[in-house]
Scaffold this motif. Structure first.
Motif, mmCIF file in Angstrom:
data_model
loop_
_atom_site.group_PDB
_atom_site.id
_atom_site.type_symbol
_atom_site.label_atom_id
_atom_site.label_comp_id
_atom_site.label_asym_id
_atom_site.label_seq_id
_atom_site.Cartn_x
_atom_site.Cartn_y
_atom_site.Cartn_z
ATOM 1 N N LEU A 110 38.282 55.107 44.678
ATOM 2 C CA LEU A 110 39.381 55.627 45.494
ATOM 3 C C LEU A 110 40.724 55.365 44.814
ATOM 4 N N SER A 111 40.875 54.180 44.218
ATOM 5 C CA SER A 111 42.124 53.842 43.518
ATOM 6 C C SER A 111 42.370 54.810 42.371
ATOM 7 N N VAL A 112 41.323 55.080 41.577
ATOM 8 C CA VAL A 112 41.451 55.999 40.433
ATOM 9 C C VAL A 112 41.775 57.411 40.910
ATOM 10 N N ALA A 113 41.104 57.859 41.978
ATOM 11 C CA ALA A 113 41.343 59.207 42.504
ATOM 12 C C ALA A 113 42.779 59.350 43.012
ATOM 13 N N LEU A 114 43.294 58.325 43.677
ATOM 14 C CA LEU A 114 44.677 58.374 44.174
ATOM 15 C C LEU A 114 45.667 58.347 43.016
ATOM 16 N N GLN A 115 45.385 57.528 41.993
ATOM 17 C CA GLN A 115 46.243 57.501 40.803
ATOM 18 C C GLN A 115 46.300 58.890 40.174
ATOM 19 N N ARG A 116 45.131 59.534 40.073
ATOM 20 C CA ARG A 116 45.057 60.846 39.427
ATOM 21 C C ARG A 116 45.797 61.900 40.250
ATOM 22 N N CYS A 117 45.629 61.866 41.564
ATOM 23 C CA CYS A 117 46.210 62.909 42.416
ATOM 24 C C CYS A 117 47.700 62.699 42.697
ATOM 25 N N LEU A 118 48.134 61.431 42.740
ATOM 26 C CA LEU A 118 49.531 61.152 43.102
ATOM 27 C C LEU A 118 50.401 60.789 41.901
ATOM 28 N N LEU A 119 49.781 60.239 40.849
ATOM 29 C CA LEU A 119 50.561 59.764 39.709
ATOM 30 C C LEU A 119 50.222 60.477 38.405
ATOM 31 N N GLY A 120 49.264 61.395 38.444
ATOM 32 C CA GLY A 120 48.898 62.095 37.217
ATOM 33 C C GLY A 120 48.162 61.212 36.242
ATOM 34 N N GLY A 121 47.498 60.158 36.723
ATOM 35 C CA GLY A 121 46.766 59.238 35.851
ATOM 36 C C GLY A 121 47.505 57.923 35.702
ATOM 37 N N LYS A 122 46.953 57.015 34.907
ATOM 38 C CA LYS A 122 47.512 55.662 34.773
ATOM 39 C C LYS A 122 48.899 55.653 34.138
#
Length: 293
Positions: A110-122
């Protein structure tokens, strides 16, 4: 993510047929149509120690998000941007699937999916959250936002609920006003004075919502319950902002999807997202009115 059908209490063949048949006829087991959300309720300011916080309920799914702002230093690669980190924790009591390592695996996914959807990745490149608004002094000082999500109760559609809670928590976030000394432009560490009384409201106009379309049989639905998720072949999560722009996309489930179906799902998600954003706007306004009383 761990497959719901492997982790939740098994359904009988009759129950599975009932769920799939209802979706095919556009009448789900709880009375909703395929593109209808469950009732959404919002509370803000629930964690006094945080700069912003919110509780969101979508049906029986309940999540909490909090935002903590700390003064930090921009990275060398992005001297003109602040930093945002997103972490999710799943309470072991939220659902049977969260016991043992299931909780850790789902939290990480879930953390990775939110990073990808809201922040465009790490890296934060292409972020839907405006990282440049967090800069205090280019290359020297910025705000670091630590966003924590907690799954309190799970009945499906966790990603959308968490993204909604983050959007609401950010709308509740006040960033302390910073006064920079006149010598800040010189070499060395800048002198800053962080106000305890003056706060700047975080601009959430570009922060998207996430709409997950879950494919069951030949049809797809929004805001799937746990039972509905157990019958899915795949799911596509699309983050869409207020202007209807796509900010991120993630897929789960083993079944492949034809590109034409994905484009159709994106189009539907874009349409549904505007309705969801309007719903959240009205809930945020109502929650802020209650908090101000």
């Amino acid at each position: 993510m761990p497959s719901p059908e492997d982790t939740m209490v098994g359904l009988s063949e009759g129950e599975k047929h009932f769920i799939r048949g209802g979706i095919a006829q556009d009448l789900r087991s709880d009375g909703r149509t395929r593109l209808q959300f469950r009732a959404v309720t919002v509370e803000t300011g629930i964690i006094p120690q945080a700069n912003g916080s919110a509780r969101v309920r979508m049906g029986a799914t309940e999540v909490i998000a909090s935002v903590k702002a700390e003064l930090g230093k921009p990275t060398i690669l992005h001297p003109d941007k602040g930093k945002v980190s997103i972490y999710v924790d799943c309470s072991p009591t939220a659902a049977p699937m969260f016991e043992g390592r299931g909780s850790e695996e789902l939290s990480a996914e879930l953390s990775v999916a939110l990073q990808r959807c809201l922040l465009g990745g790490k890296s934060g490149a292409g972020a839907a959250i405006d990282l440049s608004s967090l800069i205090v002094i280019e290359g020297k000082a910025c705000w670091d936002l630590y966003i924590d999500g907690l799954v309190v109760s799970s009945d499906g559609n966790l990603l959308d609920a968490l993204a909604a809670a983050i959007k609401v928590a950010l709308s509740d976030t006040g960033i302390p006003k910073v006064n920079v000394s006149v010598n800040a432009e010189m070499d060395g560490e800048p002198e800053v004075d962080i106000s305890d009384e003056e706060f700047l409201q975080f601009d959430t106009s570009s922060v998207p919502v996430i709409v997950t379309l879950t494919k069951v049989g030949k049809h797809y639905i929004v805001d799937a319950s746990s039972e509905e998720e157990s019958q899915m072949s795949s799911a596509v999560s699309v983050s869409v902002n207020r202007r209807g722009q796509i900010c991120g996309l993630t897929k789960r489930g083993g079944a492949g999807l034809d590109p034409s179906i994905i484009f159709d799902m994106i189009s539907v998600a874009k349409h549904v997202s505007q309705r969801f954003i309007s719903l959240l706007d009205s809930e945020i306004a109502a929650a802020e009115a209650v908090e101000a009383e």
